[in-house]
Motif scaffolding. Structure first.
Motif, PDB file in Angstrom:
ATOM      1  N   GLY A  66      17.679  21.546  14.064  1.00 11.25           N
ATOM      2  CA  GLY A  66      18.145  21.168  12.834  1.00 11.25           C
ATOM      3  C   GLY A  66      17.449  21.475  11.545  1.00 11.25           C
ATOM      4  O   GLY A  66      17.850  21.442  10.434  1.00 11.25           O
ATOM      5  N   ALA A  67      16.150  22.186  11.789  1.00 12.60           N
ATOM      6  CA  ALA A  67      15.210  22.742  10.845  1.00 12.60           C
ATOM      7  C   ALA A  67      15.878  23.887  10.129  1.00 12.60           C
ATOM      8  O   ALA A  67      16.675  24.648  11.094  1.00 12.60           O
ATOM      9  CB  ALA A  67      14.035  23.158  11.503  1.00 12.60           C
ATOM     10  N   GLU A  68      15.720  24.121   9.063  1.00 12.30           N
ATOM     11  CA  GLU A  68      16.391  25.409   8.587  1.00 12.30           C
ATOM     12  C   GLU A  68      15.551  26.427   8.620  1.00 12.30           C
ATOM     13  O   GLU A  68      14.352  26.516   8.330  1.00 12.30           O
ATOM     14  CB  GLU A  68      16.738  25.155   6.778  1.00 12.30           C
ATOM     15  N   VAL A  69      16.092  27.506   8.843  1.00 13.74           N
ATOM     16  CA  VAL A  69      15.414  28.863   9.030  1.00 13.74           C
ATOM     17  C   VAL A  69      15.555  29.961   7.781  1.00 13.74           C
ATOM     18  O   VAL A  69      16.323  29.516   6.824  1.00 13.74           O
ATOM     19  CB  VAL A  69      16.188  29.569  10.180  1.00 13.74           C
ATOM     20  N   PRO A  70      14.485  30.342   7.500  1.00 11.27           N
ATOM     21  CA  PRO A  70      14.391  31.188   6.184  1.00 11.27           C
ATOM     22  C   PRO A  70      15.642  32.084   6.196  1.00 11.27           C
ATOM     23  O   PRO A  70      16.166  32.491   7.227  1.00 11.27           O
ATOM     24  CB  PRO A  70      12.908  31.987   6.425  1.00 11.27           C
ATOM     25  N   SER A  71      16.170  32.353   5.017  1.00 13.09           N
ATOM     26  CA  SER A  71      17.402  33.059   4.608  1.00 13.09           C
ATOM     27  C   SER A  71      17.216  34.516   4.834  1.00 13.09           C
ATOM     28  O   SER A  71      16.019  34.921   4.975  1.00 13.09           O
ATOM     29  CB  SER A  71      17.912  32.601   3.462  1.00 13.09           C
ATOM     30  N   GLU A  72      18.100  35.288   4.798  1.00 17.02           N
ATOM     31  CA  GLU A  72      18.031  36.840   4.854  1.00 17.02           C
ATOM     32  C   GLU A  72      17.159  37.263   3.829  1.00 17.02           C
ATOM     33  O   GLU A  72      16.359  38.199   4.101  1.00 17.02           O
ATOM     34  CB  GLU A  72      19.507  37.029   4.801  1.00 17.02           C
ATOM     35  N   GLN A 124      25.745  27.514   8.562  1.00 13.25           N
ATOM     36  CA  GLN A 124      26.949  26.995   7.886  1.00 13.25           C
ATOM     37  C   GLN A 124      27.086  27.536   6.564  1.00 13.25           C
ATOM     38  O   GLN A 124      25.981  27.893   5.624  1.00 13.25           O
ATOM     39  CB  GLN A 124      26.280  25.625   7.754  1.00 13.25           C
ATOM     40  N   ARG A 125      28.333  27.918   6.046  1.00 16.10           N
ATOM     41  CA  ARG A 125      28.720  28.796   5.049  1.00 16.10           C
ATOM     42  C   ARG A 125      28.302  28.011   3.872  1.00 16.10           C
ATOM     43  O   ARG A 125      28.441  26.772   3.806  1.00 16.10           O
ATOM     44  CB  ARG A 125      30.194  29.128   5.020  1.00 16.10           C
ATOM     45  N   GLY A 126      27.660  28.645   2.891  1.00 16.18           N
ATOM     46  CA  GLY A 126      27.203  28.040   1.788  1.00 16.18           C
ATOM     47  C   GLY A 126      26.184  27.206   1.892  1.00 16.18           C
ATOM     48  O   GLY A 126      25.577  26.580   0.798  1.00 16.18           O
TER      49      GLY A 126
END
Length: 247
Positions: A30-36, A66-68
């Motif tokens: 559930g943790a967010e991964v760094p964006s591109e 997840q888009r957006g």
């Protein structure tokens, strides 16, 4: 953030670093991964390289997008490969991450089980050194592992019979005392029912299925330096790897 090395393609170094964080529990489900964009800036690579790293993690089932919204750690359980442990030991001087707790349960000289002496390529009934350890992380998931060595090493490699952890791991320690360098390894993965001792250490019900991993570490002259057996609870349901396929 570590600097890029030239040993592996850049996208695999990036995905491997994030995978290591996921495996250790530093990045929980559930943790967010760094964006591109964030990866490209932090690692000083082009956006397509960062995108390829994230896509590699998606293909391995470790993250979902997840888009957006963003990319997040998936609720999956992938067991760490011994190869990854050895690469970490050579790169950072330890086989384990800061989020992992390692306890050496026993280190003793005993009569070798047949499958162990066969794997070590020594005479049946020979003495062997057995180092057993329990590894757990912040998620509470564990690995029960035994490293086996020829008993002949007992006189020259006394550290193998110590309950203290060996800096850099056992393979590097054996290299230092024998003068033989690790050249390659061979592994095998299977599933089976846990033994009574395994159920006790891993807090498993009876019966319980486990993932069993075996690895033999060879020197340049094909001598077997070490034979490892690792057992993972059913939550660690698979090993995954990515490799190139030439035309």
């Amino acid at each position: 953030m570590p600097e890029i090395e030239e040993v592996l393609p850049k996208y695999l170094q990036i995905s491997g670093y994030i995978r290591d964080q996921i495996m250790s529990g530093e990045l929980a489900p559930g943790a967010e991964v760094p964006s591109e964009r964030e990866l490209a800036a932090a690692w000083k690579v082009a956006r397509p390289t960062a995108s390829k790293a994230l896509n590699t993690l998606r293909q391995q089932g470790l993250v979902i997008s997840q888009r957006g919204s963003g990319t997040y750690v998936a609720d999956s359980r992938i067991a760490p490969q011994a190869r990854e442990r050895y690469e970490r030991a050579r790169r950072y001087g330890t086989m384990y991450t800061e989020q992992e707790s390692v306890t050496v349960l026993s280190a003793e000289l005993l009569d070798g089980p047949d499958h162990v002496t066969s794997a070590l390529r020594i005479a049946k009934g020979s003495s062997v050194i057995a180092r057993r350890r329990l590894v757990s992380n912040e998620s509470g998931l564990s690995e029960l592992a035994t490293s086996w060595f020829p008993g002949a090493l007992a006189e020259t490699a006394e550290g193998l019979l110590s309950l203290e952890r060996l800096p850099g791991g056992t393979a590097q320690y054996v290299e230092s005392v024998t003068g033989r360098k690790v050249a390659y390894a061979r592994d095998q993965v299977s599933a089976r029912l846990a033994t009574e001792a395994e159920r006790e250490h891993l807090a498993l019900p009876e019966p319980a299925a486990v993932l069993a991993y075996r690895l033999t570490v060879h020197a340049l002259d094909n001598t077997v330096l070490q034979f490892d057996e690792a057992v993972y609870p059913q939550e660690w349901w698979a090993f995954q790897q990515e490799y190139s396929i030439g035309s």
